[in-house]
Design an enzyme around this catalytic site. Sequence first.
Site, PDB file in Angstrom:
ATOM      1  N   TYR A 127      40.635  39.087  49.467  1.00  0.00           N
ATOM      2  CA  TYR A 127      40.845  39.945  48.295  1.00  0.00           C
ATOM      3  C   TYR A 127      42.347  40.070  47.981  1.00  0.00           C
ATOM      4  O   TYR A 127      42.744  40.265  46.840  1.00  0.00           O
ATOM      5  CB  TYR A 127      40.192  41.309  48.519  1.00  0.00           C
ATOM      6  CG  TYR A 127      39.830  42.003  47.230  1.00  0.00           C
ATOM      7  CD1 TYR A 127      39.020  41.390  46.274  1.00  0.00           C
ATOM      8  CD2 TYR A 127      40.299  43.289  46.948  1.00  0.00           C
ATOM      9  CE1 TYR A 127      38.693  42.025  45.089  1.00  0.00           C
ATOM     10  CE2 TYR A 127      39.970  43.938  45.766  1.00  0.00           C
ATOM     11  CZ  TYR A 127      39.169  43.293  44.842  1.00  0.00           C
ATOM     12  OH  TYR A 127      38.855  43.935  43.663  1.00  0.00           O
TER      13      TYR A 127
ATOM     14  N   LYS B 147      44.245  47.020  43.279  1.00  0.00           N
ATOM     15  CA  LYS B 147      43.247  48.099  43.179  1.00  0.00           C
ATOM     16  C   LYS B 147      43.783  49.389  43.810  1.00  0.00           C
ATOM     17  O   LYS B 147      43.459  50.486  43.342  1.00  0.00           O
ATOM     18  CB  LYS B 147      41.927  47.681  43.827  1.00  0.00           C
ATOM     19  CG  LYS B 147      41.177  46.570  43.074  1.00  0.00           C
ATOM     20  CD  LYS B 147      40.815  46.933  41.649  1.00  0.00           C
ATOM     21  CE  LYS B 147      39.817  45.963  41.038  1.00  0.00           C
ATOM     22  NZ  LYS B 147      39.686  46.158  39.572  1.00  0.00           N
TER      23      LYS B 147
HETATM   24  N1  LIG Z   1      32.022  42.112  40.713  1.00  0.00           N
HETATM   25  C1  LIG Z   1      32.395  42.842  41.756  1.00  0.00           C
HETATM   26  O1  LIG Z   1      32.009  42.580  42.896  1.00  0.00           O
HETATM   27  C2  LIG Z   1      33.314  44.028  41.536  1.00  0.00           C
HETATM   28  C3  LIG Z   1      33.350  45.041  42.502  1.00  0.00           C
HETATM   29  C4  LIG Z   1      34.199  46.129  42.308  1.00  0.00           C
HETATM   30  C5  LIG Z   1      34.983  46.193  41.168  1.00  0.00           C
HETATM   31  N2  LIG Z   1      34.929  45.191  40.235  1.00  0.00           N
HETATM   32  C6  LIG Z   1      35.770  45.299  39.036  1.00  0.00           C
HETATM   33  O2  LIG Z   1      34.940  45.445  37.898  1.00  0.00           O
HETATM   34  C7  LIG Z   1      35.694  45.059  36.759  1.00  0.00           C
HETATM   35  C8  LIG Z   1      34.852  44.142  35.890  1.00  0.00           C
HETATM   36  O3  LIG Z   1      34.673  42.896  36.544  1.00  0.00           O
HETATM   37  P1  LIG Z   1      33.276  42.134  36.669  1.00  0.00           P
HETATM   38  O4  LIG Z   1      33.018  41.921  38.102  1.00  0.00           O
HETATM   39  O5  LIG Z   1      32.262  42.783  35.821  1.00  0.00           O
HETATM   40  O6  LIG Z   1      33.627  40.671  36.101  1.00  0.00           O
HETATM   41  P2  LIG Z   1      33.648  40.048  34.631  1.00  0.00           P
HETATM   42  O7  LIG Z   1      34.250  38.687  34.802  1.00  0.00           O
HETATM   43  O8  LIG Z   1      32.319  40.129  33.998  1.00  0.00           O
HETATM   44  O9  LIG Z   1      34.639  40.996  33.832  1.00  0.00           O
HETATM   45  C9  LIG Z   1      36.052  40.919  33.947  1.00  0.00           C
HETATM   46  C10 LIG Z   1      36.595  41.185  32.560  1.00  0.00           C
HETATM   47  O10 LIG Z   1      38.023  41.231  32.585  1.00  0.00           O
HETATM   48  C11 LIG Z   1      38.453  40.703  31.347  1.00  0.00           C
HETATM   49  N3  LIG Z   1      39.858  40.306  31.399  1.00  0.00           N
HETATM   50  C12 LIG Z   1      40.490  39.530  32.316  1.00  0.00           C
HETATM   51  N4  LIG Z   1      41.775  39.342  31.940  1.00  0.00           N
HETATM   52  C13 LIG Z   1      41.943  40.023  30.766  1.00  0.00           C
HETATM   53  C14 LIG Z   1      43.033  40.214  29.862  1.00  0.00           C
HETATM   54  N5  LIG Z   1      44.226  39.647  30.082  1.00  0.00           N
HETATM   55  N6  LIG Z   1      42.832  40.970  28.756  1.00  0.00           N
HETATM   56  C15 LIG Z   1      41.632  41.557  28.508  1.00  0.00           C
HETATM   57  N7  LIG Z   1      40.561  41.405  29.306  1.00  0.00           N
HETATM   58  C16 LIG Z   1      40.729  40.649  30.421  1.00  0.00           C
HETATM   59  C17 LIG Z   1      37.543  39.495  31.132  1.00  0.00           C
HETATM   60  O11 LIG Z   1      37.554  39.108  29.777  1.00  0.00           O
HETATM   61  C18 LIG Z   1      36.206  40.067  31.569  1.00  0.00           C
HETATM   62  O12 LIG Z   1      35.512  40.615  30.485  1.00  0.00           O
HETATM   63  C19 LIG Z   1      36.996  44.446  37.275  1.00  0.00           C
HETATM   64  O13 LIG Z   1      38.010  45.432  37.261  1.00  0.00           O
HETATM   65  C20 LIG Z   1      36.628  44.110  38.709  1.00  0.00           C
HETATM   66  O14 LIG Z   1      37.759  44.029  39.559  1.00  0.00           O
HETATM   67  C21 LIG Z   1      34.096  44.112  40.399  1.00  0.00           C
END
Ligand SMILES: NC(=O)c1ccc[n+]([C@@H]2O[C@H](COP(=O)([O-])OP(=O)(O)OC[C@H]3O[C@@H](n4cnc5c(N)ncnc54)[C@H](O)[C@@H]3O)[C@@H](O)[C@H]2O)c1
Length: 272
Positions: free
Chosen positions: A159, A166
């Site tokens: 990570y 984060k």
């Molecule tokens: N998937 C997991 O296991 C998990 C766990 C905990 C937290 N998260 C967090 O949840 C959030 C959403 O991620 P996800 O897992 O749904 O994946 P996802 O890929 O569906 O979403 C990530 C989003 O970030 C956007 N993004 C990236 N760079 C960008 C930029 N420069 N400008 C605008 N938008 C931008 C992308 O367009 C996308 O829509 C993130 O913050 C991620 O770190 C994910």
Amino acid sequence: MAETLGLMNGKRGLIMGVANNRSIAWGIAKALADAGAELALTYQGDALKKRVAPLADQLGAFVAGHCDVTDAESIDNVFKALEEKWGKIDFLVHAVAFSDKDELTGRYVDTTSENFNRTMDISVYSLTAVTQRAEKLMNDGGSILTLTYYGAEKVMPHYNVMGVAKAALEASVKYLAMDLGPKNIRVNAISAGPIKTLAASGIGDFRYILKWNEYNAPLRRSVTIDEVGDSALYLLSDMSRGVTGEIQHVDCGYNIVGMKAVDAPDISVVKD
Ligand SMILES: NC(=O)c1ccc[n+]([C@@H]2O[C@H](COP(=O)([O-])OP(=O)(O)OC[C@H]3O[C@@H](n4cnc5c(N)ncnc54)[C@H](O)[C@@H]3O)[C@@H](O)[C@H]2O)c1
């Protein structure tokens, strides 16, 4: 999905971070729409527009336009569009993160300055950037929510710089909550367990991390985007009106566990 009829009636807000129907932001959007909220979505670039536009249609959501959080003008345009359409907003979901996948594997110590700064800009500063704009439209109070992960608190394999980002994001939530509390604007985060999304697929050995969570979390499974959506609904609705600066784990309880469950099988990394 839990029964939530009408909880968000009369509330309008922006959801940033829908990439496709596996996105956590999509799980949140569905829960909010089901509860009666009016939604606006952004997309990042034309490639994602094709995916986001039909999803917005499904929920009757307004497409507020392209937004790349590294481009201040594109953020301003989105908030201008919201001001013109609604005049004010009640909530904002920030589900945005990015880091070079070549550095989401191996050792944190090898992180480059360029990727460190880019990761911080997109995954941390962007929350403050969008909060600055949202504050001006939340003239009747509001609720802001971001997404974080347990890798902020404890070292998780691969990570790396995203864990550092984060941790900074979680600290930002607390500082923003203090600044905006007097205006009745609340700022919280959900620390979601691992979910297979586009962003997660960039993390090294993600399937191993997911399996490990499934075997060792108290609920013995991984969390879904619909479950994160329902918890987000609580934090974005008046049900949580006394809650701000909070990091809410929605991870099937994984964060309370100290070591491998005795009934969990020994597993090893499986390469695709
Ligand atoms: N998937 C997991 O296991 C998990 C766990 C905990 C937290 N998260 C967090 O949840 C959030 C959403 O991620 P996800 O897992 O749904 O994946 P996802 O890929 O569906 O979403 C990530 C989003 O970030 C956007 N993004 C990236 N760079 C960008 C930029 N420069 N400008 C605008 N938008 C931008 C992308 O367009 C996308 O829509 C993130 O913050 C991620 O770190 C994910």
